[in-house]
Design a protein around this motif. Structure first.
Motif, PDB file in Angstrom:
ATOM      1  N   LEU A  75      63.076 -35.265  83.752  1.00 44.33           N
ATOM      2  CA  LEU A  75      64.489 -35.642  83.696  1.00 44.33           C
ATOM      3  C   LEU A  75      64.885 -36.107  82.303  1.00 44.33           C
ATOM      4  O   LEU A  75      66.006 -35.824  81.841  1.00 44.33           O
ATOM      5  CB  LEU A  75      64.772 -36.743  84.719  1.00 44.33           C
ATOM      6  N   ALA A  76      64.000 -36.812  81.626  1.00 43.38           N
ATOM      7  CA  ALA A  76      64.279 -37.268  80.263  1.00 43.38           C
ATOM      8  C   ALA A  76      64.486 -36.073  79.331  1.00 43.38           C
ATOM      9  O   ALA A  76      65.368 -36.101  78.455  1.00 43.38           O
ATOM     10  CB  ALA A  76      63.144 -38.146  79.756  1.00 43.38           C
ATOM     11  N   TYR A  77      63.701 -35.010  79.541  1.00 44.48           N
ATOM     12  CA  TYR A  77      63.845 -33.810  78.705  1.00 44.48           C
ATOM     13  C   TYR A  77      65.160 -33.083  79.021  1.00 44.48           C
ATOM     14  O   TYR A  77      65.911 -32.712  78.118  1.00 44.48           O
ATOM     15  CB  TYR A  77      62.664 -32.866  78.929  1.00 44.48           C
ATOM     16  N   VAL A  78      65.433 -32.891  80.315  1.00 49.28           N
ATOM     17  CA  VAL A  78      66.634 -32.153  80.716  1.00 49.28           C
ATOM     18  C   VAL A  78      67.893 -32.881  80.255  1.00 49.28           C
ATOM     19  O   VAL A  78      68.814 -32.269  79.704  1.00 49.28           O
ATOM     20  CB  VAL A  78      66.650 -31.953  82.245  1.00 49.28           C
TER      21      VAL A  78
ATOM     22  N   ASP B  67      71.450 -27.709  78.162  1.00 48.24           N
ATOM     23  CA  ASP B  67      71.999 -26.354  78.113  1.00 48.24           C
ATOM     24  C   ASP B  67      71.039 -25.326  78.697  1.00 48.24           C
ATOM     25  O   ASP B  67      71.462 -24.291  79.229  1.00 48.24           O
ATOM     26  CB  ASP B  67      72.340 -25.981  76.670  1.00 48.24           C
ATOM     27  N   GLU B  68      69.739 -25.579  78.612  1.00 51.49           N
ATOM     28  CA  GLU B  68      68.754 -24.645  79.152  1.00 51.49           C
ATOM     29  C   GLU B  68      68.906 -24.494  80.673  1.00 51.49           C
ATOM     30  O   GLU B  68      68.492 -23.478  81.234  1.00 51.49           O
ATOM     31  CB  GLU B  68      67.331 -25.114  78.833  1.00 51.49           C
ATOM     32  N   PHE B  69      69.514 -25.472  81.288  1.00 52.33           N
ATOM     33  CA  PHE B  69      69.660 -25.485  82.743  1.00 52.33           C
ATOM     34  C   PHE B  69      71.120 -25.334  83.169  1.00 52.33           C
ATOM     35  O   PHE B  69      71.475 -25.627  84.310  1.00 52.33           O
ATOM     36  CB  PHE B  69      69.068 -26.777  83.300  1.00 52.33           C
ATOM     37  N   GLY B  70      71.948 -24.866  82.237  1.00 46.91           N
ATOM     38  CA  GLY B  70      73.360 -24.658  82.564  1.00 46.91           C
ATOM     39  C   GLY B  70      74.129 -25.944  82.746  1.00 46.91           C
ATOM     40  O   GLY B  70      75.115 -25.988  83.485  1.00 46.91           O
TER      41      GLY B  70
ATOM     42  N   LYS C  15      68.720 -42.311  78.512  1.00 46.88           N
ATOM     43  CA  LYS C  15      68.894 -43.473  77.645  1.00 46.88           C
ATOM     44  C   LYS C  15      68.685 -43.100  76.178  1.00 46.88           C
ATOM     45  O   LYS C  15      69.400 -43.581  75.293  1.00 46.88           O
ATOM     46  CB  LYS C  15      67.920 -44.576  78.062  1.00 46.88           C
ATOM     47  N   ASP C  16      67.697 -42.257  75.935  1.00 48.68           N
ATOM     48  CA  ASP C  16      67.429 -41.801  74.566  1.00 48.68           C
ATOM     49  C   ASP C  16      68.124 -40.449  74.362  1.00 48.68           C
ATOM     50  O   ASP C  16      67.699 -39.421  74.897  1.00 48.68           O
ATOM     51  CB  ASP C  16      65.923 -41.664  74.345  1.00 48.68           C
ATOM     52  N   ARG C  17      69.209 -40.445  73.593  1.00 52.56           N
ATOM     53  CA  ARG C  17      69.974 -39.223  73.371  1.00 52.56           C
ATOM     54  C   ARG C  17      69.984 -38.808  71.899  1.00 52.56           C
ATOM     55  O   ARG C  17      70.861 -38.076  71.444  1.00 52.56           O
ATOM     56  CB  ARG C  17      71.417 -39.430  73.865  1.00 52.56           C
ATOM     57  N   THR C  18      68.972 -39.284  71.154  1.00 52.11           N
ATOM     58  CA  THR C  18      68.908 -38.966  69.721  1.00 52.11           C
ATOM     59  C   THR C  18      68.675 -37.484  69.473  1.00 52.11           C
ATOM     60  O   THR C  18      69.065 -36.959  68.422  1.00 52.11           O
ATOM     61  CB  THR C  18      67.792 -39.782  69.036  1.00 52.11           C
ATOM     62  N   HIS C  19      68.041 -36.797  70.416  1.00 50.81           N
ATOM     63  CA  HIS C  19      67.759 -35.369  70.245  1.00 50.81           C
ATOM     64  C   HIS C  19      68.688 -34.492  71.089  1.00 50.81           C
ATOM     65  O   HIS C  19      68.449 -33.283  71.211  1.00 50.81           O
ATOM     66  CB  HIS C  19      66.305 -35.071  70.618  1.00 50.81           C
ATOM     67  N   LEU C  20      69.704 -35.088  71.660  1.00 48.84           N
ATOM     68  CA  LEU C  20      70.618 -34.329  72.508  1.00 48.84           C
ATOM     69  C   LEU C  20      71.464 -33.377  71.662  1.00 48.84           C
ATOM     70  O   LEU C  20      71.941 -33.745  70.583  1.00 48.84           O
ATOM     71  CB  LEU C  20      71.548 -35.291  73.261  1.00 48.84           C
ATOM     72  N   VAL C  21      71.633 -32.166  72.155  1.00 40.03           N
ATOM     73  CA  VAL C  21      72.432 -31.161  71.449  1.00 40.03           C
ATOM     74  C   VAL C  21      73.891 -31.620  71.388  1.00 40.03           C
ATOM     75  O   VAL C  21      74.488 -31.946  72.409  1.00 40.03           O
ATOM     76  CB  VAL C  21      72.332 -29.794  72.155  1.00 40.03           C
TER      77      VAL C  21
ATOM     78  N   MET D 109      45.492 -38.856  85.599  1.00 44.09           N
ATOM     79  CA  MET D 109      46.552 -37.925  85.995  1.00 44.09           C
ATOM     80  C   MET D 109      47.822 -38.708  86.332  1.00 44.09           C
ATOM     81  O   MET D 109      47.782 -39.693  87.052  1.00 44.09           O
ATOM     82  CB  MET D 109      46.102 -37.098  87.207  1.00 44.09           C
ATOM     83  N   LYS D 110      48.953 -38.250  85.804  1.00 42.69           N
ATOM     84  CA  LYS D 110      50.209 -38.951  86.028  1.00 42.69           C
ATOM     85  C   LYS D 110      50.700 -38.724  87.450  1.00 42.69           C
ATOM     86  O   LYS D 110      50.531 -37.639  88.015  1.00 42.69           O
ATOM     87  CB  LYS D 110      51.255 -38.474  85.027  1.00 42.69           C
ATOM     88  N   SER D 111      51.321 -39.744  88.013  1.00 46.02           N
ATOM     89  CA  SER D 111      51.859 -39.631  89.362  1.00 46.02           C
ATOM     90  C   SER D 111      53.063 -38.691  89.351  1.00 46.02           C
ATOM     91  O   SER D 111      53.708 -38.491  88.319  1.00 46.02           O
ATOM     92  CB  SER D 111      52.272 -41.007  89.876  1.00 46.02           C
ATOM     93  N   PRO D 112      53.391 -38.096  90.524  1.00 45.18           N
ATOM     94  CA  PRO D 112      54.558 -37.209  90.585  1.00 45.18           C
ATOM     95  C   PRO D 112      55.851 -37.893  90.160  1.00 45.18           C
ATOM     96  O   PRO D 112      56.721 -37.259  89.560  1.00 45.18           O
ATOM     97  CB  PRO D 112      54.587 -36.805  92.063  1.00 45.18           C
ATOM     98  N   THR D 113      55.981 -39.179  90.452  1.00 42.47           N
ATOM     99  CA  THR D 113      57.199 -39.900  90.078  1.00 42.47           C
ATOM    100  C   THR D 113      57.326 -40.014  88.570  1.00 42.47           C
ATOM    101  O   THR D 113      58.408 -39.809  87.999  1.00 42.47           O
ATOM    102  CB  THR D 113      57.204 -41.297  90.718  1.00 42.47           C
ATOM    103  N   VAL D 114      56.210 -40.330  87.892  1.00 43.09           N
ATOM    104  CA  VAL D 114      56.227 -40.442  86.434  1.00 43.09           C
ATOM    105  C   VAL D 114      56.494 -39.084  85.800  1.00 43.09           C
ATOM    106  O   VAL D 114      57.259 -38.968  84.830  1.00 43.09           O
ATOM    107  CB  VAL D 114      54.896 -41.032  85.930  1.00 43.09           C
ATOM    108  N   GLN D 115      55.884 -38.040  86.344  1.00 45.28           N
ATOM    109  CA  GLN D 115      56.084 -36.697  85.814  1.00 45.28           C
ATOM    110  C   GLN D 115      57.539 -36.252  85.977  1.00 45.28           C
ATOM    111  O   GLN D 115      58.122 -35.635  85.080  1.00 45.28           O
ATOM    112  CB  GLN D 115      55.158 -35.711  86.528  1.00 45.28           C
TER     113      GLN D 115
END
Length: 249
Positions: free
Chosen positions: A12-15, A21-24, A78-84, A1-7
């Motif tokens: 944050l990487a997804y947002v 935009d999903e979060f305004g 750091k990884d913004r290849t999929h950024l809108v 199980m992943k730690s809360p910090t890793v999760q």
């Protein structure tokens, strides 16, 4: 199980790196968003944990190759290849929505909508999303409805910022509608706390203290030499006793 910090780091990487935009949230030209806006966005979501600025630095310190980087008050993935990417949309909605601060509303009606907390005006095709973004700067912002065609006729160029979000440099007056100014001003004044002025004491003025005027035992005025007029009665009693003793030789 992943730690809360890793999760949290993965969230944050997804947002930041995929769908802000999903979060305004809207990234600038270098992919940054304001940290304070990110923290507010997390606080608005029931499914996201409420985070503090210190937790962001904790992730950077404890996770090797953390998925984001911080610069002063800004943060980006750091990884913004999929950024809108911001781009001219093929199809624009007929109406867009944006919120402004109540105190700024009179100026906006006269001069139009200009950027405040971001480099461009952030609008949304969803009025609820517009309110969500606007409430980050004003607890009860004013919702405006923008006529897209009218704005385009004046030369406004809209960009898509992903999802329901759109950007414009400005929106001229006359291209949007909102509530009556008088109504907004009345609501604003009713929300402001009422301040009761205290009388200023002028030199030489005297303000009696009610506690000094009325005693605890009764409601009559107190004599300056004692409790009410007891000293007068004592004086008369002593005079009567002296008369009874007769003259002294």
């Amino acid at each position: 199980m992943k730690s809360p910090t890793v999760q949290l780091a993965k969230t944050l990487a997804y947002v930041l790196g995929r769908r802000p935009d999903e979060f305004g949230l809207v990234t600038d030209s270098e992919g940054f968003v304001k940290i304070k806006d990110l923290l507010k966005a997390f606080g608005e979501e029931k499914d996201l944990p409420h985070i503090r600025r210190g937790q962001l630095y904790e992730i950077i310190a404890t996770i090797p190759d953390a998925p984001f980087e911080i610069g002063e008050n800004l943060i980006r993935a750091k990884d913004r290849t999929h950024l809108v990417r911001h781009h001219p949309p093929e199809i624009l909605p007929k109406l867009l929505y944006v919120c402004v601060r109540r105190k700024a509303y009179p100026v906006v009606l006269e001069n139009g909508i200009v950027p405040t907390s971001f480099t461009q005006v952030v609008l949304s095709s969803d009025p609820d999303m517009a309110r969500r973004i606007g409430s980050r700067n004003d607890i009860s912002p004013v919702l405006l409805t923008v006529s897209v065609q009218q704005a385009r006729d004046t030369g406004v160029r809209f960009l898509s910022a992903g999802g329901t979000l759109y950007l414009a440099e400005t929106v001229p007056a006359g291209c949007f509608t909102g509530p009556p100014l008088t109504k907004v001003q009345e609501e604003t004044s009713s929300r402001e706390p009422k301040i009761v002025p205290t009388p200023s004491k002028q030199p030489g003025s005297f303000f009696p203290d009610p506690a000094a005027i009325f005693s605890e035992e009764g409601h009559g005025p107190k004599d300056r030499r004692g409790s009410r007029s007891d000293w007068k009665r004592d004086r008369k009693r002593m005079q009567r006793m002296e008369r009874k003793k007769g003259p002294r030789f």
